[in-house]
Design an enzyme around this catalytic site. Sequence first.
Site, short mmCIF file in Angstrom:
data_model
loop_
_atom_site.label_atom_id
_atom_site.label_comp_id
_atom_site.label_asym_id
_atom_site.label_seq_id
_atom_site.Cartn_x
_atom_site.Cartn_y
_atom_site.Cartn_z
N ARG A 63 0.80 -1.22 0.00
CA ARG A 63 0.00 0.00 0.00
C ARG A 63 0.83 1.27 0.00
O ARG A 63 0.62 2.17 -0.81
CB ARG A 63 -0.91 0.04 1.25
CG ARG A 63 -2.16 -0.75 1.11
CD ARG A 63 -2.56 -1.35 2.44
NE ARG A 63 -1.64 -2.41 2.79
CZ ARG A 63 -1.79 -3.68 2.39
NH1 ARG A 63 -2.83 -4.03 1.72
NH2 ARG A 63 -0.90 -4.60 2.71
N THR A 64 1.76 1.36 0.94
CA THR A 64 2.50 2.62 1.08
C THR A 64 3.31 2.88 -0.18
O THR A 64 3.37 4.00 -0.69
CB THR A 64 3.41 2.55 2.33
OG1 THR A 64 2.63 2.11 3.43
CG2 THR A 64 4.02 3.90 2.65
N ARG A 116 11.45 4.03 3.42
CA ARG A 116 11.00 3.02 4.41
C ARG A 116 12.20 2.16 4.75
O ARG A 116 12.89 1.66 3.87
CB ARG A 116 9.88 2.16 3.85
CG ARG A 116 9.60 0.95 4.75
CD ARG A 116 8.40 0.16 4.37
NE ARG A 116 7.19 0.89 4.72
CZ ARG A 116 5.98 0.34 4.79
NH1 ARG A 116 5.84 -0.95 4.56
NH2 ARG A 116 4.93 1.06 5.10
C1 NCD Z 1 1.97 -1.19 8.18
C2 NCD Z 1 3.46 -0.95 8.32
O1 NCD Z 1 4.23 -1.20 7.40
O2 NCD Z 1 3.82 -0.48 9.38
N1 NCD Z 1 1.52 -1.34 6.87
C3 NCD Z 1 1.26 -0.21 6.12
O3 NCD Z 1 2.12 0.59 5.86
N2 NCD Z 1 -0.02 -0.01 5.76
C4 NCD Z 1 1.46 -2.24 9.10
C5 NCD Z 1 2.05 -3.59 9.07
O4 NCD Z 1 2.96 -3.90 8.32
O5 NCD Z 1 1.56 -4.40 9.87
#
Ligand code: NCD
Length: 320
Positions: A63-64, A116
Amino acid sequence: MPKIKNTFFNQSFISINQISSLSQITYLFKKADHMKSVVENGKIYEPLRGKLVSILFYQPSTRTFTSFVTAAKRLGAYVVDIHGMGQYSSAVKGETLEDSIKTINQTTAANAIVLRHPDDSSSAVAKSVSRAPVINGGSGKAEHPTQALLDLYTIYSKFKRLDNLNVVMVGDLKYGRTVKSLALLLAMCGKNNKITFVSPKELATPKTLIKELSKRLTIVEKTEFNSSLKTADVLYMTRVQKEWFEKEGKLEEYEQLKLKYILTRHMVSQMSKKSIIMHPLPRVGEIMQEVDDDPRAYYFKQMRSGLYIRMALLESILTP
Ligand code: NCD
């Protein structure tokens, strides 16, 4: 109405603590509403033409990653996106994050870098050496500030208020970063917000964060969540994060804890008709599929908020 100032311009966005006033939220949410109308009506809106956004992910993401890439492209920016930094970049050869960021500055002339990374301090480290603003797309166990913004935008779209919200957060509150950032943001928004943290003792919210939050709003900690269903406005489920147990050699503990909380249709039937169920996703069994058709299930809608909020943030950082 006086024009609200863009406090994001030319700044890194690495922590949710950078949001210190409701006017910043109003600014971003107004822009996100605009992005929603642009996307929904198929309009062309390209204020970032000629700019370049570099998107570097050292951890898995669906998603991100896709929403940042799409946000930048829909606004007309060039994009250099590397999903497998941990596998394919010079990090494999031992290059430090500092050197990799300096490299990206040089080779792409990026106007912004989205990062990230598994280290809690990664975004701060990147910011300290980067010529371009850094946006935190998830740093270790610590922060996920754009997720908190999209979560709040989702909540606001439903309730039209940012105070007097009863939010129940369930699951892995120790390793999960989304809950930490969202809790801090809710604490900034209103002293009448209430957060109930539900987790096994082993996965409780870090004590320092509880202390910090308790100064600003009502915090309750529990190990079961049935008793919180009736009064919740928002039920925020999370997965137990296997990768951190693996890193710490505690997979056996993971097996014992992984499915402590499973949301079923029967449980949802006890919730208020006006409540919503959220999850940052991915889910790995903690929300049964049978819940998906319930009108309270917001976890798929929630993702779309990510596109609008990330478009709003990129425009705010890259244009005055
Ligand atoms: C989350 C993350 O990466 O912190 N996912 C996201 O970015 N929507 C949650 C997760 O990985 O559980």
